[in-house]
Scaffold this motif. Structure first.
Motif, PDB file in Angstrom:
ATOM      1  N   HIS A 167       0.803  -1.150   0.180  1.00  0.00           N
ATOM      2  CA  HIS A 167      -0.168  -0.003  -0.100  1.00  0.00           C
ATOM      3  C   HIS A 167       0.734   1.117   0.155  1.00  0.00           C
ATOM      4  N   PRO A 168       0.617   2.169  -0.941  1.00  0.00           N
ATOM      5  CA  PRO A 168       1.477   3.342  -0.817  1.00  0.00           C
ATOM      6  C   PRO A 168       1.481   4.123   0.418  1.00  0.00           C
ATOM      7  N   PHE A 171       4.671  -9.650   9.216  1.00  0.00           N
ATOM      8  CA  PHE A 171       3.916  -8.389   8.561  1.00  0.00           C
ATOM      9  C   PHE A 171       4.167  -8.520   6.971  1.00  0.00           C
ATOM     10  N   GLY A 172       5.071  -9.398   6.503  1.00  0.00           N
ATOM     11  CA  GLY A 172       5.516  -9.710   5.043  1.00  0.00           C
ATOM     12  C   GLY A 172       4.406 -10.103   4.534  1.00  0.00           C
ATOM     13  N   LYS A 173       3.661 -11.170   4.852  1.00  0.00           N
ATOM     14  CA  LYS A 173       2.633 -11.624   4.252  1.00  0.00           C
ATOM     15  C   LYS A 173       1.201 -11.134   4.227  1.00  0.00           C
ATOM     16  N   THR A 174       1.082 -10.258   5.530  1.00  0.00           N
ATOM     17  CA  THR A 174      -0.165  -9.591   5.365  1.00  0.00           C
ATOM     18  C   THR A 174      -0.160  -8.314   4.816  1.00  0.00           C
ATOM     19  N   PHE A 175       0.969  -7.522   4.735  1.00  0.00           N
ATOM     20  CA  PHE A 175       1.042  -6.121   4.007  1.00  0.00           C
ATOM     21  C   PHE A 175       1.792  -6.191   2.950  1.00  0.00           C
ATOM     22  N   HIS A 176       2.045  -7.384   2.258  1.00  0.00           N
ATOM     23  CA  HIS A 176       2.845  -7.455   0.978  1.00  0.00           C
ATOM     24  C   HIS A 176       4.169  -6.777   0.999  1.00  0.00           C
ATOM     25  N   PHE A 211      -0.157   1.890  10.794  1.00  0.00           N
ATOM     26  CA  PHE A 211      -0.900   1.206   9.798  1.00  0.00           C
ATOM     27  C   PHE A 211      -1.767  -0.084  10.321  1.00  0.00           C
ATOM     28  N   LEU A 212      -1.460  -0.538  11.683  1.00  0.00           N
ATOM     29  CA  LEU A 212      -2.285  -1.623  11.837  1.00  0.00           C
ATOM     30  C   LEU A 212      -3.556  -1.166  12.081  1.00  0.00           C
ATOM     31  N   LEU A 223      -7.991  -3.526   5.641  1.00  0.00           N
ATOM     32  CA  LEU A 223      -6.841  -4.017   4.852  1.00  0.00           C
ATOM     33  C   LEU A 223      -6.661  -5.557   5.478  1.00  0.00           C
ATOM     34  N   ILE A 224      -6.446  -5.553   6.478  1.00  0.00           N
ATOM     35  CA  ILE A 224      -6.416  -7.140   7.234  1.00  0.00           C
ATOM     36  C   ILE A 224      -7.465  -7.965   6.853  1.00  0.00           C
ATOM     37  N   ASP A 225      -8.682  -7.312   7.250  1.00  0.00           N
ATOM     38  CA  ASP A 225     -10.063  -8.041   6.924  1.00  0.00           C
ATOM     39  C   ASP A 225     -10.134  -8.534   5.551  1.00  0.00           C
ATOM     40  N   GLY A 226      -9.715  -7.581   4.632  1.00  0.00           N
ATOM     41  CA  GLY A 226     -10.111  -7.931   3.233  1.00  0.00           C
ATOM     42  C   GLY A 226      -9.126  -8.794   2.735  1.00  0.00           C
ATOM     43  N   LEU A 227      -8.128  -9.239   3.430  1.00  0.00           N
ATOM     44  CA  LEU A 227      -6.931  -9.986   2.788  1.00  0.00           C
ATOM     45  C   LEU A 227      -7.529 -11.375   2.271  1.00  0.00           C
TER      46      LEU A 227
END
Ligand code: PMP
Ligand code: GLN
Length: 384
Positions: free
Chosen positions: A44-45, A233-238, A279-280, A285-289
């Motif tokens: 995410h930018p 955080f790598g998997k959840t936030f790309h 950002f947490l 964003l987490i729920d939409g993953l």
């Protein structure tokens, strides 16, 4: 340059990680890389902006050894919201350089020479070398193929007075299976009354599909009290390249983990920790993953139906397994090499995740990719 002395390797059997091997081969041959698990789209930018903001604000020196307090507090709140368990941010949460460092520190802190550690095969590549490096002995329990489930009766049979720990990975990489409530109940039954510690690798905690739910060990008090729960955080936030993860564990276990952590890295990247703390709050964003990756999985599976591979249903993670036995009787390793070199698509052989290279003619593709990448890859796979 030539080193003229003698080297006695501390890991004489250890080769290069399969992820480095396959990504290297993919790059060498200009193949589409569906081997190593990482997104080919950006994070995410706003997250990048936040890191920049904290850098500009001067958060550029060492973070506290266990992690920036704001991030530990944000994680305590997140875990309470997700799993109903309140971890104390000061004494029970530690920020690490990816889940990899947390796993290394947890295993090293717990395993002593002669200890046995139960490991499910196929296993994520970090566990076994680190157990052996600590003088421990991995005791293997094979997951069923091709649905990658645990035979708890076998686990029970393999527990001895020397069993120090069980390493769990849920959702499972590379098996793509997720634990059910029954799995959790059997695990509770088996470890009850023992001193066994559970090291729970949950880096794909937010990537579960269909009607499945993620059963974190953090959600079960009788398991949480003996568990080191690790995520990334790598998997959840790309952001796999940022190498940022954490371990949540009861105070006494956290204290041991930190003794190791302080001498591996001491502490990890300060501005990124501040950025994630803020950002947490972007809970959507987490729920939409789940939905985001389920769409990718479904899209990829639809495309794969045009190939001669047999598709093995995935319940979680961003990997898709396929059985290629209808196409070739080569070993998995030979097949993925040929796939990369001759067809231009790299994958991971599941045999790389077994201590004795068990070969079921199953390979793993990563679908954390743009639509175009997946389309292009499958177009190439259709030529087989
Ligand atoms: N455990 C599993 C199951 C993984 O797939 C990975 C790779 N993402 C890791 C641990 C390591 O995570 P990190 O990149 O945060 O070190
Ligand atoms: N976790 C990633 C995978 O399973 C790889 C991480 C790494 O390259 N060490 O593909």
């Amino acid at each position: 340059m030539q080193f003229k002395g003698k080297i006695k390797s501390k890991m004489p059997q250890q080769g290069l990680s399969i992820f480095a091997v396959m990504t290297g081969l993919a790059n060498e041959h200009g193949a589409i890389n569906l081997s190593q698990g990482f997104p080919d789209f950006d994070c995410h930018p706003e997250l990048v902006e936040l890191v920049h903001k904290y850098m500009k604000e001067g958060h550029n020196q060492y973070a506290p050894m266990p992690g920036v307090p704001q991030l530990r507090e944000a994680l305590a709140a997140k875990m309470e919201q997700d799993y109903g368990m309140r971890y104390h941010p000061d004494t029970e949460i530690t920020i690490t350089s990816g889940a990899t460092e947390a796993l290394y520190a947890a295993i090293t802190a717990i395993v002593q020479p002669g200890d046995e550690v139960i490991v499910f095969e196929p296993y994520y590549d970090v566990y076994v070398p680190v157990i052996r490096y600590s003088g421990g002995r991995p005791v293997f329990v094979k997951l069923t193929v091709p649905d990658y489930r645990v035979d708890w009766t076998e686990v029970q049979a393999k527990i001895t007075p020397k069993t120090r720990a069980v390493i769990l990975n849920n959702p499972h990489n590379p098996g793509t299976s997720v634990f059910t409530k029954e799995d959790i109940a059997r695990l509770e039954e088996i470890v009850s009354g023992s001193d066994i510690i559970l090291i729970s690798d949950e880096v794909y905690e937010h990537i579960v599909f269909d009607k499945e739910a993620h059963h974190s060990l953090a959600a079960y008090p009788r398991l949480a009290e003996r568990s080191m729960v690790i995520s990334s955080f790598g998997k959840t936030f790309h952001t796999t390249g940022w190498k940022m993860g954490w371990c949540a564990a009861p105070e006494a276990l956290t204290a041991e983990l930190r003794k190791i952590h302080q001498f591996i890295t001491y502490s990890v990247n300060t501005p990124i920790q501040h950025a994630f703390a803020e950002f947490l709050r972007r809970r959507e964003l987490i729920d939409g993953l789940k939905d985001f990756y389920q769409k990718k999985r479904d899209f990829f599976v639809e495309l794969l139906k045009a190939t001669p591979f047999k598709i093995i249903p995935a319940q979680g993670t961003y990997f898709q397994l396929v059985d290629f036995s209808g196409v070739s009787d080569e070993s998995e390793m030979d097949f993925v090499k040929r796939l990369t070199i001759d067809y231009g698509v790299a994958a991971i052989p599941l045999s790389a995740f077994y201590h004795n290279m068990n070969d079921h003619r199953i390979i793993r593709f990563c679908f954390a990719k743009k639509k175009e990448t997946l389309e292009q890859a499958v177009e190439r796979l259709c030529r087989i």
